[in-house]
Structures are given as structure tokens and as C-alpha cells.
Design a protein around this motif. Structure first.
Motif, PDB file in Angstrom:
ATOM      1  N   ALA A   1       0.714  -1.180   0.085  1.00 16.81           N
ATOM      2  CA  ALA A   1       0.024  -0.020  -0.113  1.00 16.81           C
ATOM      3  C   ALA A   1       0.890   1.396   0.103  1.00 16.81           C
ATOM      4  N   LEU A   2       1.940   1.344   0.708  1.00 20.55           N
ATOM      5  CA  LEU A   2       2.702   2.319   0.725  1.00 20.55           C
ATOM      6  C   LEU A   2       3.759   2.449  -0.629  1.00 20.55           C
ATOM      7  N   ALA A   3       3.980   1.487  -1.239  1.00 20.36           N
ATOM      8  CA  ALA A   3       4.701   1.483  -2.586  1.00 20.36           C
ATOM      9  C   ALA A   3       3.749   2.198  -3.589  1.00 20.36           C
ATOM     10  N   ALA A   4       2.658   1.710  -3.225  1.00 21.39           N
ATOM     11  CA  ALA A   4       1.513   2.165  -4.321  1.00 21.39           C
ATOM     12  C   ALA A   4       1.499   3.711  -4.275  1.00 21.39           C
ATOM     13  N   ALA A   5       1.419   4.227  -2.900  1.00 18.51           N
ATOM     14  CA  ALA A   5       1.205   5.372  -2.865  1.00 18.51           C
ATOM     15  C   ALA A   5       2.382   6.302  -3.234  1.00 18.51           C
ATOM     16  N   ARG A   6       3.555   5.916  -2.999  1.00 19.39           N
ATOM     17  CA  ARG A   6       4.937   6.485  -3.291  1.00 19.39           C
ATOM     18  C   ARG A   6       4.997   6.547  -4.821  1.00 19.39           C
ATOM     19  N   ALA A   7       4.464   5.366  -5.445  1.00 17.24           N
ATOM     20  CA  ALA A   7       4.580   5.469  -7.098  1.00 17.24           C
ATOM     21  C   ALA A   7       3.576   6.433  -7.606  1.00 17.24           C
ATOM     22  N   ALA A   8       2.400   6.608  -6.805  1.00 14.94           N
ATOM     23  CA  ALA A   8       1.427   7.389  -7.447  1.00 14.94           C
ATOM     24  C   ALA A   8       1.857   8.859  -7.433  1.00 14.94           C
ATOM     25  N   LEU A   9       2.535   9.057  -6.269  1.00 14.33           N
ATOM     26  CA  LEU A   9       3.145  10.322  -6.195  1.00 14.33           C
ATOM     27  C   LEU A   9       4.465  10.789  -7.120  1.00 14.33           C
TER      28      LEU A   9
END
Length: 107
Positions: free
Chosen positions: A78-86
Motif C-alpha cells: 500500500a505504501l509503495a503504491a502511494a509512493r509510485a502514485a506520487l
């Protein structure tokens, strides 16, 4: 914007963003992160805020965002997905402005 920080890994830039209310930080890069962060989906915004601004424990984040605590990789994904989106939002912002981007390789 500080080119040194713009070339830094996203994690370091997010730490700078999280320190905006605590002390020494690069305000120009923090503003860029904030602008890109505001374009994210609410779930991505919340996990990034909880990790980097609030410094919340993983257990608290999982409980508030209804992320299963087991296996632990669920939180990391979930954190990796948020970082990738950013990262995508930052890249789009740079392209829209026609400005310098860290991947350009020009100093």
C-alpha cells in the motif's frame, strides 16, 4: 527548487515534506510535494500523511485505513503504491511546467 533535493530519492524528499512543520526543511521542494500530493487519491494521500507527517505506527495506519495487518507485505504494498502514485504526479507536474526533471541528467 533545490536541485540536490530534487535528485534525492523520493523517500528522502517525503521526509523533507514531513519535516515542514518541525524544523529545518527545503520549503520549495516541500511545496512541490504538497502540490503533487493533493492530486492523489484519498487513500494514497492518507497513508503518505500518516507515515511521513504523523510518523504513525504501522498498526495504527493499518487500523485506520483498513489494511490487513497480516501479512506485513500488505502495508508495504500500500505504501509503495502511494509512493509510485506520487512519483507519477511529480513527473506529470514537471512535464506540464516544461521544467527541469531529475531524470534529465542535466545539472
Amino acid at each position: 527548487m533545490s536541485r540536490d533535493l530534487a535528485r534525492a530519492p523520493l523517500h528522502r524528499r517525503l521526509e523533507n515534506w514531513g519535516n515542514a512543520s518541525r524544523g529545518a526543511y527545503d520549503p520549495v521542494d516541500a511545496a512541490r510535494i504538497t502540490n503533487a500530493w493533493q492530486t492523489l487519491q484519498p487513500r494514497h494521500r492518507e497513508i503518505l500523511r500518516m507515515v511521513y507527517v504523523w510518523h504513525a505506527a504501522h498498526e495504527v495506519i493499518c487500523r485506520r485505513l483498513h489494511i490487513p495487518r497480516r501479512p506485513a507485505q500488505r502495508f508495504e504494498l500500500a505504501l509503495a503504491a502511494a509512493r509510485a502514485a506520487l512519483a507519477r504526479a511529480l513527473k506529470t507536474e514537471d512535464q506540464d511546467r516544461g521544467g527541469w526533471h531529475p531524470s534529465d541528467g542535466n545539472a
